[in-house]
Scaffold this active site. Structure first.
Site: not given
Length: 480
Positions: A133-134, A137, A198, A202
């Site tokens: 997930h990070e 980003h 977000e 995901d």
């Protein structure tokens, strides 16, 4: 192009969104850095920013420095990166020595995983879900877009929020108070990741999980785990929930997407995760680890290993040996158990035996950073500084952003051996890669003046000194 320090402070405002509650829950609102469709840093700007941010984080944040845990987290990150589209620039995976359940991403590919998160996830797939997930980003350019819109952020407010970020590593309440004070001075809008960001992270993260061979259901499973941890704790919710709010819709969306994927049900690629989780627990709290171990009638191999690590941490090699010798090699990752025995031999003062064991491992796993670092330490113990320095110099040359811990070790070994020029140069680089530029300049100059410095040494050190001096000058100018 605006100076890198101005960039850095604006980026830290973005990172501050990872350390404070969302605006609707706290009354604190942070600056709007724009929509994802707006301006964006160029890849070159983001890489430059990432290198500077990395030095600042290494100076300011409490980092886990245990080589085995550092290697494990980095290896997991690299495997996920191999299946992440658009992961073109450098990435740095850091483990933060903090008990909060949290993780963060920063511009330039910096991913931070808190020790508390590693201890609370139930399997490797859940940990991989957070890391993926990070990573998303960064690869989806969320940070670069947000940051590009923040170029005019007030410098003083940036310093206030930076102080809050650092304080949060020690006391989340204190950190939030400092950040609130800085924000109240004039910034009235929010910079937390948008819900769209977000959701996109995901989705992209689940694709990374799938490509790496993990069960994509781990994303929804981790969200549910966060909700479990938040029940009955009042305001003391996991920090990750403050910065990555989890709703029923978000869990449902993640579960539905996982069900549509043709995917593996793999939760652990091998035994390494459980053993590194046990190691982390033992290093974080040896006393509590041993209390739990003694209260268990039939400890698992991982619990027994954790007890051995805890005993070594407490300086009790005899009890550590008792536990290690009761482990079956078939149950443990081979390298993990071998490294534990090498550490035990060193603690017992059997340095020659430790060296022999590590050299055997080095032949099987050539260039493995944990083995090489341990070899350097044993060579130092045996009074062989030249060999230790050669090993460390080779390791440092191979790293795009040298690990300050290796530089400090090299400086200490060289200093003890009377190699003043080598010691001062390594110490200068240690300070430089921790954003302590003025001290780096002083150490480089001491290296140039060392009686054992050759003309070639002086020229090389002078070039590095000039770079450090210029960086220090830019840092001073941006703080005026």
């Amino acid at each position: 192009m605006p100076s890198i320090v101005h960039f850095l402070l604006a980026a830290l405002l973005v990172v501050a969104s990872l350390a404070v509650p969302p605006a609707h829950s706290s009354g604190v609102s942070l600056p709007d850095l724009g929509e994802a469709s707006g301006g964006v840093l160029t890849p070159a700007e983001e890489r430059e920013l990432g290198r500077s941010l990395l030095r600042e984080v290494r100076r300011s944040a409490p980092l886990v420095t245990d080589p085995e845990i550092v290697f494990y987290v980095d290896s997991l990150g690299r495997q996920l990166l191999a299946n992440a589209p658009s992961a073109d620039g450098p990435f740095y995976f850091l483990t933060i020595d903090n008990s909060q359940v949290n993780a963060f991403a920063m511009p330039g590919g910096i991913i931070g995983i808190h020790a508390g998160l590693m201890l609370e996830v139930r399997d490797e797939a859940e940990l991989a879900a957070v890391v993926a997930h990070e990573i998303a980003h960064v690869t989806q350019r969320h940070l670069a877009r947000m940051f590009a819109r923040g170029r005019d952020i007030n410098f003083t407010t940036g310093l206030a929020i930076l102080a809050g970020i650092l304080a949060s590593a020690v006391d989340p309440t204190l950190g939030s108070a400092i950040i609130t004070g800085g924000v109240a001075g004039g910034i009235q809008q929010q910079i937390n990741f948008t819900r769209a960001n977000e959701a996109e992270a995901d989705r992209a993260g689940m694709q990374i999980l799938q490509g790496t061979g993990f069960d994509p259901n781990a994303m929804a499973d981790f969200f549910e785990r966060l909700q479990e941890l938040s029940r009955g704790v009042g305001d003391q919710v996991p920090e990750y929930l403050r910065t990555h709010p989890v709703t029923l819709d978000r869990i449902t969306d993640a579960r539905n997407r996982a069900n549509q994927m043709t995917a593996s049900d793999t939760r652990n690629r091998g035994p390494e995760f459980q053993w590194m989780q046990a190691r982390m627990q033992a290093l974080q709290d040896p006393r509590r680890t041993l209390e739990r171990f003694r209260a268990t009638d039939t400890p698992s191999p991982q619990q027994r290993y954790g007890a051995a690590v805890a005993y070594l941490e407490r300086g009790e090699p005899g009890r550590a040996r008792e536990q290690l010798e009761r482990l079956d090699a078939a149950d443990a990752p081979g390298l993990t158990l071998e490294l534990a025995f090498a550490a035990l031999l060193r603690e017992e003062g059997e340095h020659s035996a430790a060296l022999e064991r590590l050299e055997d491992l080095d032949a099987v796993y050539p260039g493995h950073p944990v083995i090489r670092e341990r070899l350097a330490r044993v060579h130092r113990d045996l009074g062989q500084p030249d060999r230790a320095i050669r090993i460390l110099s080779d390791m440092i040359r191979r790293e795009a952003a040298p690990n300050p811990e290796l530089l400090r070790l090299q400086a200490d070994i060289a200093d003890a051996a009377g190699y003043i020029a080598i010691s001062r140069e390594a110490m200068a680089e240690y300070f430089f890669h921790r954003a302590q530029y003025e001290e780096a300049v002083r150490q480089f100059e001491a290296g140039m003046d060392a009686s054992d410095a050759s003309e070639r040494d002086r020229q090389r050190i002078e070039d590095k000194r000039d770079t450090a001096r210029q960086t220090a000058r830019e840092a001073r100018e941006d703080r005026r």
